[in-house]
Design an enzyme around this catalytic site. Sequence first.
Site, mmCIF file in Angstrom:
data_model
loop_
_atom_site.group_PDB
_atom_site.id
_atom_site.type_symbol
_atom_site.label_atom_id
_atom_site.label_comp_id
_atom_site.label_asym_id
_atom_site.label_seq_id
_atom_site.Cartn_x
_atom_site.Cartn_y
_atom_site.Cartn_z
ATOM 1 N N GLU A 109 -12.784 -25.147 14.194
ATOM 2 C CA GLU A 109 -12.870 -25.815 12.890
ATOM 3 C C GLU A 109 -11.587 -26.578 12.651
ATOM 4 O OE1 GLU A 109 -13.819 -23.652 9.308
ATOM 5 O OE2 GLU A 109 -15.208 -22.335 10.387
ATOM 6 N N GLU A 123 -13.663 -16.230 11.174
ATOM 7 C CA GLU A 123 -12.404 -15.963 10.455
ATOM 8 C C GLU A 123 -12.319 -14.517 9.970
ATOM 9 O OE1 GLU A 123 -12.285 -18.937 7.353
ATOM 10 O OE2 GLU A 123 -11.390 -20.391 8.700
#
Length: 474
Positions: free
Chosen positions: A373, A182
């Site tokens: 995710e 991320e």
Amino acid sequence: MTNQTFPKDFLWGGAIAANQAEGAWNIGGRGLSNIDLLPHGPMRQKIKLGQVPNPQHIDGEYYPSHSGIDFYHKYKEDIALLAELGIKIFRTSISWSRIYPNGDDQEPNQEGIDFYHDLFKECRKHGMEILVTLAHFDIPMGIVRKNGGWRNRQTIEHFTTFAETCFKSFSEDVKYWITFNEINIVLHSPFSGAGLSFSEDEDKEQILYQAAHHMLVASAKVVELGHRIAPHIQIGCMIAGGSFYPYSCNPEDVWKSMNDERKNTFFVDVQAKGKYPYYMKKFFEEKGINIDMEQDSEVLKHTVDFVAFSYYASRTSVADIETVEKNEGNVVVSAKNPYLETSQWGWTIDPLGLRITMNQIYERFEKPLFVVENGLGARDVINEDGTINDPYRIDYMQQHMKTMLDGINDGVPLIGYISWGIIDLVSASTGEMSKRYGMIYVDKDDQGKGSLKRIKKDSFYWYQNIIKGSETEI
Ligand code: BG6
């Protein structure tokens, strides 16, 4: 024709990360990492946001990462459970300070290399593919204290050395790699994302974008290096995904949503297209942000093989946030979407948003995608007979898988789906254990007490059937 089921070679998986699971923070030669200075409790958020210059260990605070779920010692048991669950790919990260304890050491720490070597062999023994994230909210405090972490250009070299050691040591077993978890979160959570903290007189935006640039350059260098060392591996980038919807059809809201979206996707623009997009150059110019990037234009041309993203929620943009109800739960603060429910922690639940995000990202980058995710953080209760019923988690995942299949049927090439926190672990945002994502329960509470016993939840058996292809309810 529309597929009712997922492709045969679809990679169903489960993810954890070193910083939230391994524990053993000062064992096996591991050095201090930024995550080790994030306590559970009220100080956590301030430190994560970089509001505490040069954070130190505070006596009396509880630090959840120090013990995690003790994956370091229990990995054989955990991998056996994941093999029973049937996952095809296991995602974890490599703790940088386990390999280079201070970040700039001359030699790597052999004990750290041995640990990951054994872990990956164990996965391969069970026939699992492996996806490794090189940096998952993790940077050695040695280089943070010495040179300010990612704000300093030197960190690119240290990270490249770390990556080189990892590729040389593990690429025989590890086929899929992500450079940064991320990467866009550096803008929202600078200390956990990049070891950044600020003093009051500093130009925070300048430092943030300078650090982000260093990470992007490091990512491109590592892509080139990885391809050279191990041509058979695939290397991807990753953002915290989730589209920004305009709160209304007021053009001001639409314009705001477009710009919010760009703050996320410019990272992928650089990593997948090999250069900064025009709008970011303009943004830097208007804000007076000065980034020396001329010298990096060649290296940035080393683009990724796939684009990975996490998906938990969509976001909603509004021109004036003070005029609407806010959704403070999500890491990225936005307006509350009146059409959608939220989780126990206030995260927006939007299954169709996954299909929308998949299509938007693919349309823009035309590289294979990977959902690395997704999941629901929720409180679980153990029944008297020791079982755990988590229909809410099954329902959440089922709804997301349905729209993901729709996305595949739209024509988006998707390598796989990896469920986050497949084994309960420490929450990155809150430091809690009670925010559980797992299909495997871990007996540990928010103060660090518990037997660490693992228990299979109902969702374990449900996901097992999905992977086998014998669950018809998608
Ligand atoms: C992602 C991170 O942001 O979301 C994970 O990559 C994190 O590290 C996950 O754990 C869920 O967030 P949280 O705060 O509920 O743990």
